[in-house]
Design a protein around this motif. Structure first.
Motif, mmCIF file in Angstrom:
data_model
loop_
_atom_site.group_PDB
_atom_site.id
_atom_site.type_symbol
_atom_site.label_atom_id
_atom_site.label_comp_id
_atom_site.label_asym_id
_atom_site.label_seq_id
_atom_site.Cartn_x
_atom_site.Cartn_y
_atom_site.Cartn_z
ATOM 1 N N ARG A 151 11.973 -10.831 4.416
ATOM 2 C CA ARG A 151 12.202 -10.066 3.183
ATOM 3 C C ARG A 151 11.494 -8.712 3.241
ATOM 4 O O ARG A 151 12.048 -7.689 2.828
ATOM 5 C CB ARG A 151 11.704 -10.857 1.977
ATOM 6 N N CYS A 152 10.257 -8.724 3.738
ATOM 7 C CA CYS A 152 9.500 -7.469 3.824
ATOM 8 C C CYS A 152 10.197 -6.466 4.737
ATOM 9 O O CYS A 152 10.293 -5.269 4.415
ATOM 10 C CB CYS A 152 8.083 -7.752 4.328
ATOM 11 N N LEU A 153 10.676 -6.943 5.875
ATOM 12 C CA LEU A 153 11.368 -6.051 6.805
ATOM 13 C C LEU A 153 12.686 -5.565 6.207
ATOM 14 O O LEU A 153 13.095 -4.412 6.433
ATOM 15 C CB LEU A 153 11.610 -6.778 8.124
ATOM 16 N N ASP A 154 13.345 -6.408 5.438
ATOM 17 C CA ASP A 154 14.583 -5.989 4.788
ATOM 18 C C ASP A 154 14.307 -4.895 3.751
ATOM 19 O O ASP A 154 15.069 -3.922 3.636
ATOM 20 C CB ASP A 154 15.241 -7.192 4.112
ATOM 21 N N ARG A 215 3.179 -11.223 -0.031
ATOM 22 C CA ARG A 215 4.229 -11.273 -1.053
ATOM 23 C C ARG A 215 3.905 -10.333 -2.218
ATOM 24 O O ARG A 215 4.786 -9.630 -2.726
ATOM 25 C CB ARG A 215 4.377 -12.713 -1.549
ATOM 26 N N SER A 216 2.650 -10.334 -2.612
ATOM 27 C CA SER A 216 2.225 -9.447 -3.688
ATOM 28 C C SER A 216 2.397 -7.988 -3.283
ATOM 29 O O SER A 216 2.832 -7.148 -4.087
ATOM 30 C CB SER A 216 0.763 -9.726 -4.052
ATOM 31 N N ARG A 217 2.083 -7.679 -2.045
ATOM 32 C CA ARG A 217 2.224 -6.307 -1.546
ATOM 33 C C ARG A 217 3.683 -5.864 -1.574
ATOM 34 O O ARG A 217 3.995 -4.723 -1.934
ATOM 35 C CB ARG A 217 1.662 -6.240 -0.120
ATOM 36 N N ARG A 218 4.574 -6.767 -1.204
ATOM 37 C CA ARG A 218 6.003 -6.436 -1.250
ATOM 38 C C ARG A 218 6.463 -6.183 -2.681
ATOM 39 O O ARG A 218 7.184 -5.214 -2.958
ATOM 40 C CB ARG A 218 6.821 -7.577 -0.631
ATOM 41 N N HIS A 219 6.039 -7.049 -3.589
ATOM 42 C CA HIS A 219 6.427 -6.862 -4.986
ATOM 43 C C HIS A 219 5.915 -5.525 -5.544
ATOM 44 O O HIS A 219 6.637 -4.824 -6.274
ATOM 45 C CB HIS A 219 5.882 -8.015 -5.835
ATOM 46 N N PHE A 221 5.320 -2.820 -3.878
ATOM 47 C CA PHE A 221 6.068 -1.701 -3.313
ATOM 48 C C PHE A 221 7.439 -1.567 -3.982
ATOM 49 O O PHE A 221 7.894 -0.448 -4.291
ATOM 50 C CB PHE A 221 6.236 -1.883 -1.801
ATOM 51 N N VAL A 222 8.106 -2.686 -4.207
ATOM 52 C CA VAL A 222 9.446 -2.647 -4.787
ATOM 53 C C VAL A 222 9.423 -2.118 -6.209
ATOM 54 O O VAL A 222 10.292 -1.327 -6.613
ATOM 55 C CB VAL A 222 10.084 -4.050 -4.731
ATOM 56 N N ARG A 223 8.446 -2.539 -6.980
ATOM 57 C CA ARG A 223 8.451 -2.145 -8.392
ATOM 58 C C ARG A 223 7.449 -1.026 -8.706
ATOM 59 O O ARG A 223 7.082 -0.833 -9.866
ATOM 60 C CB ARG A 223 8.107 -3.371 -9.252
ATOM 61 N N ARG A 224 7.037 -0.320 -7.665
ATOM 62 C CA ARG A 224 6.019 0.700 -7.875
ATOM 63 C C ARG A 224 6.502 1.727 -8.915
ATOM 64 O O ARG A 224 7.681 2.117 -8.922
ATOM 65 C CB ARG A 224 5.654 1.391 -6.570
ATOM 66 N N ASP A 225 5.604 2.136 -9.766
ATOM 67 C CA ASP A 225 5.932 3.145 -10.784
ATOM 68 C C ASP A 225 5.651 4.543 -10.262
ATOM 69 O O ASP A 225 6.386 5.495 -10.558
ATOM 70 C CB ASP A 225 5.113 2.894 -12.061
ATOM 71 N N THR A 226 4.572 4.653 -9.506
ATOM 72 C CA THR A 226 4.230 5.950 -8.917
ATOM 73 C C THR A 226 4.006 5.755 -7.434
ATOM 74 O O THR A 226 3.284 4.855 -7.005
ATOM 75 C CB THR A 226 2.947 6.519 -9.558
ATOM 76 N N ALA A 227 4.638 6.605 -6.636
ATOM 77 C CA ALA A 227 4.556 6.434 -5.187
ATOM 78 C C ALA A 227 3.168 6.705 -4.653
ATOM 79 O O ALA A 227 2.796 6.225 -3.579
ATOM 80 C CB ALA A 227 5.563 7.366 -4.508
ATOM 81 N N ASP A 228 2.366 7.491 -5.382
ATOM 82 C CA ASP A 228 1.057 7.842 -4.844
ATOM 83 C C ASP A 228 -0.035 6.885 -5.292
ATOM 84 O O ASP A 228 -1.204 7.100 -4.989
ATOM 85 C CB ASP A 228 0.676 9.252 -5.274
ATOM 86 N N ALA A 229 0.306 5.795 -6.008
ATOM 87 C CA ALA A 229 -0.717 4.831 -6.435
ATOM 88 C C ALA A 229 -0.992 3.888 -5.264
ATOM 89 O O ALA A 229 -0.125 3.121 -4.871
ATOM 90 C CB ALA A 229 -0.226 4.039 -7.631
ATOM 91 N N PRO A 230 -2.189 3.958 -4.648
ATOM 92 C CA PRO A 230 -2.495 3.109 -3.491
ATOM 93 C C PRO A 230 -2.524 1.640 -3.875
ATOM 94 O O PRO A 230 -3.144 1.261 -4.857
ATOM 95 C CB PRO A 230 -3.878 3.596 -3.044
#
Length: 238
Positions: A151-154, A215-219, A221-230
């Motif tokens: 899933r992460c690679l996809d 899994r949390s990291r993938r979630h 990234f997918v639902r990130r609100d701001t791209a620059d939030a580490p």
């Protein structure tokens, strides 16, 4: 007197003759009995010997059948193990290749060059094939790791295709995801595969905890609100 003596002798001889006949008759019956016992013993011994021989053959046949069955089971187990190793090796290789292809595609796209879309898609397709094969032979536990890494690679694959290279925040976020999360996921998959093959990971390897973090990291990234939030980076595996 003379006649009397003759009669006495005749009676004596007659008695001896009768006794002799009886003795002969007795000896004849004894011989018959002995012969009969000998015949019966011989036949009985042959029957017993034959019965033991048949029983021994049956036991030998059963032992041979059991041995063949065990050899077949062992061969089946070996073939299953060999197939699993082959499938796992392919899955591990294609996962590495897919991540590398995403990174290379990202470098070319952000570097102003035209990415090789055919190679990019071929790497992803190879991973799909390996993952499909793995689903048929891997354990449920190993499949949890393979499924999450797939899933992460996809996600990384789609994000690279849809990336706007003129958006520096999106580019930075995707680079972090590819370098940190995907790199971590591929290494985690390798550790899970080794465990499933009986090669135990280190005592400090919390694979289940790492899976939750990935899994949390993938979630995130997918639902990130701001791209620059580490995002929180999971612990790297060697």
């Amino acid at each position: 007197m003379r006649e009397r003596g003759v009669l006495e002798r005749r009676e004596q001889w007659g008695g001896e003759s009768c006794w002799g006949a009886e003795r002969i008759a007795t000896m004849d019956w004894t011989n018959v009995a002995v012969a009969s016992i000998t015949v019966v013993g011989t036949l009985g011994g042959g029957i017993v010997t034959q019965a033991f021989a048949i029983r021994s053959k049956r036991i030998d046949a059963k032992v041979q059948r059991d041995n063949r069955a065990e050899e077949l089971r062992e061969l089946t187990r070996k073939e299953a193990t060999d197939e699993k190793r082959t499938v796992y090796a392919g899955l591990n290789t294609t996962a590495h290749s897919c991540r590398a292809a995403i990174r290379h595609y990202l470098d070319e796209k952000c570097g102003g060059r035209t990415p090789d879309l055919a190679k990019f898609e071929a790497a992803r397709e190879a991973l799909r094939d390996s993952y499909s094969r793995a689903q048929m032979v891997v354990s449920d536990r190993a499949l949890d790791f393979a499924s999450e890494v797939n899933r992460c690679l996809d996600v990384g694959h789609r994000a690279a295709l849809e990336l706007d290279e003129n958006d520096p925040e999106a580019v930075a976020a995707l680079y972090r995801f590819v370098d940190d999360s995907l790199g971590f996921g591929v290494r985690l998959l390798r550790r899970a595969i080794r465990e499933d093959l009986g090669i135990e990971p280190g005592a400090d390897a919390d694979l289940d905890g790492h899976l939750v973090a990935l899994r949390s990291r993938r979630h995130e990234f997918v639902r990130r609100d701001t791209a620059d939030a580490p995002a929180h980076q999971p612990e790297l595996l060697g």
